[in-house]
Design a protein around this motif. Sequence first.
Motif, PDB file in Angstrom:
ATOM      1  N   UNK A 164     -53.914 -26.805 -62.126  1.00  0.00           N
ATOM      2  CA  UNK A 164     -52.509 -26.538 -61.803  1.00  0.00           C
ATOM      3  C   UNK A 164     -52.379 -25.821 -60.465  1.00  0.00           C
ATOM      4  N   UNK A 165     -53.250 -24.832 -60.226  1.00  0.00           N
ATOM      5  CA  UNK A 165     -53.114 -24.064 -58.980  1.00  0.00           C
ATOM      6  C   UNK A 165     -53.532 -24.897 -57.776  1.00  0.00           C
ATOM      7  N   UNK A 166     -54.531 -25.773 -57.940  1.00  0.00           N
ATOM      8  CA  UNK A 166     -54.908 -26.559 -56.760  1.00  0.00           C
ATOM      9  C   UNK A 166     -53.862 -27.628 -56.486  1.00  0.00           C
ATOM     10  N   UNK A 167     -53.186 -28.114 -57.516  1.00  0.00           N
ATOM     11  CA  UNK A 167     -52.083 -29.044 -57.259  1.00  0.00           C
ATOM     12  C   UNK A 167     -50.963 -28.349 -56.476  1.00  0.00           C
ATOM     13  N   UNK A 168     -50.598 -27.137 -56.881  1.00  0.00           N
ATOM     14  CA  UNK A 168     -49.492 -26.449 -56.219  1.00  0.00           C
ATOM     15  C   UNK A 168     -49.922 -25.804 -54.908  1.00  0.00           C
ATOM     16  N   UNK A 227     -39.885 -20.246 -63.381  1.00  0.00           N
ATOM     17  CA  UNK A 227     -39.884 -18.865 -62.896  1.00  0.00           C
ATOM     18  C   UNK A 227     -39.718 -18.846 -61.373  1.00  0.00           C
ATOM     19  N   UNK A 228     -40.291 -19.823 -60.675  1.00  0.00           N
ATOM     20  CA  UNK A 228     -40.215 -19.813 -59.209  1.00  0.00           C
ATOM     21  C   UNK A 228     -39.525 -21.063 -58.655  1.00  0.00           C
ATOM     22  N   UNK A 229     -39.929 -22.237 -59.134  1.00  0.00           N
ATOM     23  CA  UNK A 229     -39.203 -23.465 -58.790  1.00  0.00           C
ATOM     24  C   UNK A 229     -38.075 -23.533 -59.809  1.00  0.00           C
ATOM     25  N   UNK A 230     -36.846 -23.189 -59.378  1.00  0.00           N
ATOM     26  CA  UNK A 230     -35.831 -23.079 -60.427  1.00  0.00           C
ATOM     27  C   UNK A 230     -34.451 -23.568 -59.972  1.00  0.00           C
ATOM     28  N   UNK A 231     -33.689 -24.091 -60.938  1.00  0.00           N
ATOM     29  CA  UNK A 231     -32.295 -24.409 -60.662  1.00  0.00           C
ATOM     30  C   UNK A 231     -31.562 -23.150 -60.218  1.00  0.00           C
ATOM     31  N   UNK A 232     -30.631 -23.299 -59.309  1.00  0.00           N
ATOM     32  CA  UNK A 232     -29.989 -22.130 -58.702  1.00  0.00           C
ATOM     33  C   UNK A 232     -29.288 -21.254 -59.732  1.00  0.00           C
ATOM     34  N   UNK A 233     -28.836 -21.864 -60.825  1.00  0.00           N
ATOM     35  CA  UNK A 233     -28.105 -21.086 -61.837  1.00  0.00           C
ATOM     36  C   UNK A 233     -29.024 -20.122 -62.595  1.00  0.00           C
ATOM     37  N   UNK A 234     -30.332 -20.351 -62.542  1.00  0.00           N
ATOM     38  CA  UNK A 234     -31.233 -19.550 -63.388  1.00  0.00           C
ATOM     39  C   UNK A 234     -31.791 -18.299 -62.708  1.00  0.00           C
ATOM     40  N   UNK A 350     -42.959 -33.457 -54.572  1.00  0.00           N
ATOM     41  CA  UNK A 350     -41.600 -32.925 -54.797  1.00  0.00           C
ATOM     42  C   UNK A 350     -41.708 -31.485 -55.299  1.00  0.00           C
ATOM     43  N   UNK A 351     -42.609 -31.248 -56.247  1.00  0.00           N
ATOM     44  CA  UNK A 351     -42.773 -29.896 -56.796  1.00  0.00           C
ATOM     45  C   UNK A 351     -43.236 -28.922 -55.705  1.00  0.00           C
ATOM     46  N   UNK A 352     -44.194 -29.370 -54.903  1.00  0.00           N
ATOM     47  CA  UNK A 352     -44.684 -28.496 -53.814  1.00  0.00           C
ATOM     48  C   UNK A 352     -43.578 -28.219 -52.802  1.00  0.00           C
ATOM     49  N   UNK A 353     -42.791 -29.268 -52.486  1.00  0.00           N
ATOM     50  CA  UNK A 353     -41.700 -29.095 -51.526  1.00  0.00           C
ATOM     51  C   UNK A 353     -40.675 -28.084 -52.050  1.00  0.00           C
ATOM     52  N   UNK A 354     -40.301 -28.215 -53.339  1.00  0.00           N
ATOM     53  CA  UNK A 354     -39.315 -27.290 -53.922  1.00  0.00           C
ATOM     54  C   UNK A 354     -39.850 -25.853 -53.891  1.00  0.00           C
ATOM     55  N   UNK A 355     -41.140 -25.715 -54.149  1.00  0.00           N
ATOM     56  CA  UNK A 355     -41.778 -24.395 -54.165  1.00  0.00           C
ATOM     57  C   UNK A 355     -41.735 -23.757 -52.764  1.00  0.00           C
ATOM     58  N   UNK A 356     -42.162 -24.535 -51.771  1.00  0.00           N
ATOM     59  CA  UNK A 356     -42.193 -23.984 -50.399  1.00  0.00           C
ATOM     60  C   UNK A 356     -40.785 -23.750 -49.873  1.00  0.00           C
ATOM     61  N   UNK A 371     -32.073 -30.943 -55.324  1.00  0.00           N
ATOM     62  CA  UNK A 371     -33.193 -31.535 -56.061  1.00  0.00           C
ATOM     63  C   UNK A 371     -33.294 -33.028 -55.742  1.00  0.00           C
ATOM     64  N   UNK A 372     -32.137 -33.713 -55.805  1.00  0.00           N
ATOM     65  CA  UNK A 372     -32.145 -35.148 -55.516  1.00  0.00           C
ATOM     66  C   UNK A 372     -32.583 -35.418 -54.072  1.00  0.00           C
ATOM     67  N   UNK A 373     -32.084 -34.594 -53.153  1.00  0.00           N
ATOM     68  CA  UNK A 373     -32.455 -34.776 -51.739  1.00  0.00           C
ATOM     69  C   UNK A 373     -33.958 -34.578 -51.558  1.00  0.00           C
ATOM     70  N   UNK A 374     -34.538 -33.633 -52.303  1.00  0.00           N
ATOM     71  CA  UNK A 374     -35.989 -33.387 -52.206  1.00  0.00           C
ATOM     72  C   UNK A 374     -36.758 -34.631 -52.654  1.00  0.00           C
ATOM     73  N   UNK A 375     -36.318 -35.241 -53.763  1.00  0.00           N
ATOM     74  CA  UNK A 375     -36.990 -36.459 -54.256  1.00  0.00           C
ATOM     75  C   UNK A 375     -36.917 -37.562 -53.207  1.00  0.00           C
ATOM     76  N   UNK A 376     -35.716 -37.747 -52.619  1.00  0.00           N
ATOM     77  CA  UNK A 376     -35.546 -38.848 -51.657  1.00  0.00           C
ATOM     78  C   UNK A 376     -36.275 -38.556 -50.343  1.00  0.00           C
TER      79      UNK A 376
END
Length: 527
Positions: A164-168, A227-234, A350-356, A371-376
């Motif tokens: 998991x950590x090497x993926x992220x 906890x870190x990659x999160x929807x803005x409401x959370x 996508x996950x790495x992009x959202x994290x950074x 989120x959608x823009x990140x995927x595209x």
Amino acid sequence: MPTTLKISKQLIQKGDEIKWSKVSGNTWQLLTDNSNSVKIIYDVKTTRPFVGTTYVDENRAYILPAAVCFFIDGMIDHSAQITIKPIAGWTRVATGLDSVAGKNFTYTAPDFDVLYDSPLLVGNLEELPSFTVKGIPHRFIGYQLGNFDKVQFMNDLKKVIETATSMMGDIPYKHYTFISIGPGQGGIEHLNSASVSFNGAGLSTEDGKLRLYHFLAHEYFHHYNVKRIRPIELGPFDYDNGSRTKMLWVSEGLSVYYEYMTVQRAGLSTSDELFNAFRTNMLAFEGKPGRLYQTLEQSSYDTWSDGPFGRTGDDVNKTISYYDKGPVVGLLFDFKIRELTQNKRSLDDVMRYLYHEYYQKKKRGFTENEFNAACEKIAGASMADEFKYVSTTTELNYPKYFAYAGLNIDTTSKELPGAYLGFTNRERNDTVFISAVDWESPAWNAGIRPRQPLLEVNGTKATAKLLKETIDKANPGDKITLTFFADNSKRSVEIIFGKKKEKSFHISQIDNPTPLQKKIFESWLKE
Ligand SMILES: [Zn+2]
């Protein structure tokens, strides 16, 4: 829910008892002088050992600061120090909090948000052999861990965390602790710890082991995803009102996706076991008519009213669970991105992009549009067709996406052998109760519903044994008379046995994959 203290001024003498009042569900107002210290003594009621509730008995104490510790109004960003006074024989504390050097059983948090996200388990606990990943220590400490191969278990857990950590590509904490509160059900993720119900006995079968590894990988992956990659409401979290978001399917559904993928890429499951994990979600999602009524984003948004697995009772048929549809849609997104980019990018990007972009740079959550823009952005093309799987009830086109990875998926309906009524039952205190009824099955269409007591089978007093024998002997087209209790009256219905049809969602590799299909499949499994 954390409680707030509001301080008001009133002249008092040292040692006086001060006046206080409760001004809302979780806020107390203290009428104090300007005095800079007030001592508050209070009891906390504890009832059951569970990851989400504080619990104390003669063997251990599981303390959730969010449920036990006050913060002073307007001072949530102040640091906090907590000292445990363990009873005799209690030797250890498991927590994600930093310990204070030179002070026994004393822990510190930079602010109350961190304190509230850091449970403490105290007792005569067992610590498994810890390991480091990139120099960072990872511990597994708990109560009643049970008997199993503890060295092997920690080696496997290390592989999960390395994967998991090497993926992220980043480890955002200085130490991580699995806090095992004892046998039971459930887990809760935290910034640098996870509270888990755990029983090492589950590791004795291959199925049990896989279930446990998936569960631990899920709770662990949450320190990234939610906890870190999160929807803005959370976040920052609204302790008073809770937060609604349409993206729990990202936080939970994609954490299920990555629990499967992490365990697979760590070498702890076979590709058949991975396919089966997805099949379980497909069967659960496709087997309920809720898929025609409720979208993935609605099931996220309505979780506070519906519950995380959808509504219960008759309404179960109007809802879905984002734990089932979420990982499957995640898989479709991943295959699509890999196809569009000739396997150069994937959902991992996508996950790495959202994290950074959001956690590290902007230090906030993301909106649905982001989120959608990140995927595209990662896919380099429109993913409008895939977003429909989130915002509408459009049926999932499995074969199209599985083909990108050179996989077949069997979506034809096949008749299962035997006669079919479409309900399950359980016997309690001499009475047979209906438990679940398949939608539009012969039983459903005859008015049979969950929780109804079944009184007679073909005129004889109902028992689970009699019912099973009658169904086992029957052929499709035969008749059965069931007498049950509904709406305060006894009703008898004659039902004709049918045949059950089911899609197997069996997944297999095609015979002659193209080089791209082969590449997508292989790197999806291993990367
Ligand atoms: Zn979860």
